[in-house]
Design a protein around this motif. Structure first.
Motif, PDB file in Angstrom:
ATOM      1  N   GLY A  55      88.968  31.174  65.854  1.00 31.27           N
ATOM      2  CA  GLY A  55      88.950  31.714  64.504  1.00 31.27           C
ATOM      3  C   GLY A  55      90.116  32.635  64.215  1.00 31.27           C
ATOM      4  N   TRP A  56      90.433  32.735  62.940  1.00 29.90           N
ATOM      5  CA  TRP A  56      91.497  33.614  62.441  1.00 29.90           C
ATOM      6  C   TRP A  56      90.930  34.452  61.299  1.00 29.90           C
ATOM      7  CZ3 TRP A  56      96.173  33.892  64.772  1.00 29.90           C
ATOM      8  CH2 TRP A  56      96.572  32.825  65.586  1.00 29.90           C
ATOM      9  N   LEU A  57      91.410  35.670  61.177  1.00 27.47           N
ATOM     10  CA  LEU A  57      91.073  36.513  60.044  1.00 27.47           C
ATOM     11  C   LEU A  57      92.317  37.333  59.708  1.00 27.47           C
ATOM     12  CD1 LEU A  57      88.825  37.479  58.098  1.00 27.47           C
ATOM     13  CD2 LEU A  57      88.323  39.279  59.761  1.00 27.47           C
ATOM     14  N   TYR A  58      92.833  37.162  58.503  1.00 25.59           N
ATOM     15  CA  TYR A  58      94.042  37.860  58.048  1.00 25.59           C
ATOM     16  C   TYR A  58      95.205  37.684  59.031  1.00 25.59           C
ATOM     17  CZ  TYR A  58      90.596  40.020  55.034  1.00 25.59           C
ATOM     18  OH  TYR A  58      89.576  40.223  54.141  1.00 25.59           O
ATOM     19  N   GLY A  59      95.370  36.464  59.545  1.00 26.26           N
ATOM     20  CA  GLY A  59      96.496  36.148  60.420  1.00 26.26           C
ATOM     21  C   GLY A  59      96.351  36.629  61.854  1.00 26.26           C
ATOM     22  N   LYS A  60      95.169  37.111  62.233  1.00 24.85           N
ATOM     23  CA  LYS A  60      94.931  37.585  63.601  1.00 24.85           C
ATOM     24  C   LYS A  60      93.776  36.808  64.216  1.00 24.85           C
ATOM     25  CE  LYS A  60      96.385  42.331  62.751  1.00 24.85           C
ATOM     26  NZ  LYS A  60      95.962  43.728  62.788  1.00 24.85           N
ATOM     27  N   LYS A  61      93.830  36.638  65.552  1.00 26.98           N
ATOM     28  CA  LYS A  61      92.734  35.985  66.255  1.00 26.98           C
ATOM     29  C   LYS A  61      91.464  36.799  65.992  1.00 26.98           C
ATOM     30  CE  LYS A  61      95.126  36.129  70.201  1.00 26.98           C
ATOM     31  NZ  LYS A  61      96.433  36.508  69.725  1.00 26.98           N
ATOM     32  N   HIS A  62      90.383  36.099  65.630  1.00 28.18           N
ATOM     33  CA  HIS A  62      89.147  36.805  65.305  1.00 28.18           C
ATOM     34  C   HIS A  62      87.963  35.866  65.489  1.00 28.18           C
ATOM     35  CE1 HIS A  62      87.256  40.332  63.474  1.00 28.18           C
ATOM     36  NE2 HIS A  62      86.376  39.468  62.970  1.00 28.18           N
ATOM     37  N   GLY A  63      86.889  36.345  66.118  1.00 23.60           N
ATOM     38  CA  GLY A  63      85.729  35.503  66.412  1.00 23.60           C
ATOM     39  C   GLY A  63      85.896  34.849  67.775  1.00 23.60           C
ATOM     40  N   ASN A  64      85.177  33.761  68.019  1.00 27.48           N
ATOM     41  CA  ASN A  64      85.244  33.064  69.305  1.00 27.48           C
ATOM     42  C   ASN A  64      86.526  32.251  69.410  1.00 27.48           C
ATOM     43  OD1 ASN A  64      82.760  34.002  70.256  1.00 27.48           O
ATOM     44  ND2 ASN A  64      81.679  32.404  69.136  1.00 27.48           N
ATOM     45  N   GLY A  65      87.094  32.243  70.629  1.00 29.98           N
ATOM     46  CA  GLY A  65      88.313  31.481  70.825  1.00 29.98           C
ATOM     47  C   GLY A  65      88.646  31.283  72.284  1.00 29.98           C
ATOM     48  N   VAL A  66      89.682  30.471  72.505  1.00 33.38           N
ATOM     49  CA  VAL A  66      90.219  30.215  73.838  1.00 33.38           C
ATOM     50  C   VAL A  66      91.715  30.499  73.777  1.00 33.38           C
ATOM     51  CG1 VAL A  66      90.611  28.486  75.637  1.00 33.38           C
ATOM     52  CG2 VAL A  66      88.495  28.440  74.306  1.00 33.38           C
ATOM     53  N   PHE A  67      92.212  31.307  74.701  1.00 30.58           N
ATOM     54  CA  PHE A  67      93.602  31.722  74.735  1.00 30.58           C
ATOM     55  C   PHE A  67      94.149  31.383  76.109  1.00 30.58           C
ATOM     56  CE2 PHE A  67      96.725  35.048  75.728  1.00 30.58           C
ATOM     57  CZ  PHE A  67      97.556  34.979  74.621  1.00 30.58           C
ATOM     58  N   GLU A  68      95.249  30.637  76.155  1.00 32.40           N
ATOM     59  CA  GLU A  68      95.865  30.258  77.431  1.00 32.40           C
ATOM     60  C   GLU A  68      97.320  30.689  77.417  1.00 32.40           C
ATOM     61  OE1 GLU A  68      96.804  26.303  80.102  1.00 32.40           O
ATOM     62  OE2 GLU A  68      95.433  26.141  78.402  1.00 32.40           O
ATOM     63  N   TYR A  69      97.739  31.409  78.450  1.00 33.99           N
ATOM     64  CA  TYR A  69      99.113  31.906  78.511  1.00 33.99           C
ATOM     65  C   TYR A  69      99.553  32.023  79.958  1.00 33.99           C
ATOM     66  CZ  TYR A  69     103.133  34.972  77.715  1.00 33.99           C
ATOM     67  OH  TYR A  69     104.394  35.516  77.680  1.00 33.99           O
ATOM     68  N   ARG A  70     100.667  31.389  80.291  1.00 35.26           N
ATOM     69  CA  ARG A  70     101.287  31.469  81.617  1.00 35.26           C
ATOM     70  C   ARG A  70     100.298  31.276  82.759  1.00 35.26           C
ATOM     71  NH1 ARG A  70     106.009  36.071  81.173  1.00 35.26           N
ATOM     72  NH2 ARG A  70     107.248  34.905  79.679  1.00 35.26           N
ATOM     73  N   GLY A  71      99.479  30.244  82.666  1.00 36.01           N
ATOM     74  CA  GLY A  71      98.548  29.911  83.743  1.00 36.01           C
ATOM     75  C   GLY A  71      97.229  30.654  83.709  1.00 36.01           C
ATOM     76  N   SER A  72      97.077  31.604  82.795  1.00 38.97           N
ATOM     77  CA  SER A  72      95.800  32.297  82.685  1.00 38.97           C
ATOM     78  C   SER A  72      95.045  31.754  81.478  1.00 38.97           C
ATOM     79  CB  SER A  72      96.016  33.803  82.538  1.00 38.97           C
ATOM     80  OG  SER A  72      96.541  34.120  81.265  1.00 38.97           O
ATOM     81  N   ILE A  73      93.725  31.920  81.501  1.00 37.26           N
ATOM     82  CA  ILE A  73      92.919  31.465  80.373  1.00 37.26           C
ATOM     83  C   ILE A  73      91.819  32.483  80.098  1.00 37.26           C
ATOM     84  CG2 ILE A  73      91.385  30.040  81.795  1.00 37.26           C
ATOM     85  CD1 ILE A  73      91.448  28.064  79.318  1.00 37.26           C
ATOM     86  N   TYR A  74      91.620  32.756  78.821  1.00 32.83           N
ATOM     87  CA  TYR A  74      90.562  33.657  78.359  1.00 32.83           C
ATOM     88  C   TYR A  74      89.671  32.872  77.400  1.00 32.83           C
ATOM     89  CZ  TYR A  74      88.285  37.205  75.505  1.00 32.83           C
ATOM     90  OH  TYR A  74      87.355  37.953  74.833  1.00 32.83           O
ATOM     91  N   VAL A  75      88.364  32.923  77.641  1.00 33.95           N
ATOM     92  CA  VAL A  75      87.385  32.287  76.757  1.00 33.95           C
ATOM     93  C   VAL A  75      86.425  33.381  76.325  1.00 33.95           C
ATOM     94  CG1 VAL A  75      85.572  30.552  76.547  1.00 33.95           C
ATOM     95  CG2 VAL A  75      87.565  30.091  77.988  1.00 33.95           C
ATOM     96  N   GLY A  76      86.368  33.638  75.024  1.00 30.14           N
ATOM     97  CA  GLY A  76      85.472  34.689  74.556  1.00 30.14           C
ATOM     98  C   GLY A  76      85.723  35.051  73.116  1.00 30.14           C
ATOM     99  N   SER A  77      85.363  36.274  72.779  1.00 27.98           N
ATOM    100  CA  SER A  77      85.499  36.723  71.399  1.00 27.98           C
ATOM    101  C   SER A  77      86.752  37.585  71.222  1.00 27.98           C
ATOM    102  CB  SER A  77      84.254  37.493  70.953  1.00 27.98           C
ATOM    103  OG  SER A  77      84.092  38.662  71.720  1.00 27.98           O
ATOM    104  N   PHE A  78      87.255  37.559  69.992  1.00 28.30           N
ATOM    105  CA  PHE A  78      88.412  38.357  69.588  1.00 28.30           C
ATOM    106  C   PHE A  78      88.011  39.203  68.390  1.00 28.30           C
ATOM    107  CE2 PHE A  78      90.183  34.758  71.765  1.00 28.30           C
ATOM    108  CZ  PHE A  78      91.315  35.235  72.398  1.00 28.30           C
TER     109      PHE A  78
END
Length: 176
Positions: A55-78
């Motif tokens: 999810g996005w809110l006003y151009g920022k990650k917001h709500g539930n999401g999955v974020f992957e960066y440089r071999g790491s992964i985050y699953v949760g809320s923003f």
């Protein structure tokens, strides 16, 4: 990632897709789409590639999401673009709990060396305040920590072919 990790990630992504998000954003080098969606390719300020689905809110990650960066992964809320509550996996380490300033804050940290930490963490990922430490050799400590070191507490210590159960003082020194 292991087969189990990949399966868990795909399952989490499928759950997110069922909820509300149909967008995937990719910053950095071009990358294949993950379970469909729209790719946006941009250069990340820190270099490399990051993928976000959620999810996005006003151009920022917001709500539930999955974020992957440089071999790491985050699953949760923003919330307002920052990680809030979820699971972060990187370099065979896993943290599950709450985040502050996109860093682990309170929860359970399972390190690649077999150490499990439970409690509140400082910005360096060290136990701070009340917490627990479980070592792969069966030792465990519960008490007050400062900078990742036990200041005072109780536990079971297996070192030097001996077993000690009782109080501990500064820097895991047996006390009592």
């Amino acid at each position: 990632y292991s087969h189990h990790d990949k399966t868990e990630i795909v399952n989490n992504l499928q759950q997110l897709l069922k909820q509300k998000s149909e967008t995937i954003t990719v910053f950095g080098h071009s990358r294949k789409m993950l379970l469909g969606g729209i790719d946006t390719v941009r250069k990340h300020p820190n270099g490399g590639t990051y993928i976000y689905r959620g999810g996005w809110l006003y151009g920022k990650k917001h709500g539930n999401g999955v974020f992957e960066y440089r071999g790491s992964i985050y699953v949760g809320s923003f919330r307002d673009g920052e990680q809030e509550n979820g699971t972060w996996k990187y370099n065979n380490n896993t943290f599950t709990g709450s985040f502050r300033n996109n860093l682990p804050y309170e929860g359970t940290y399972i390190k690649s060396n077999g150490v499990t930490l439970v409690g509140t963490f400082n910005k360096f990922g060290e136990l701070e305040g009340d917490g627990e430490m479980h070592l792969s050799n069966g030792s465990h400590y519960k008490g007050k920590f400062k900078g990742g070191m036990l200041v005072y507490g109780f536990g079971k210590d297996k070192r030097y072919d001996t077993l000690y159960v009782g109080e501990f003082g500064n820097k895991f020194m047996r006390h009592g």
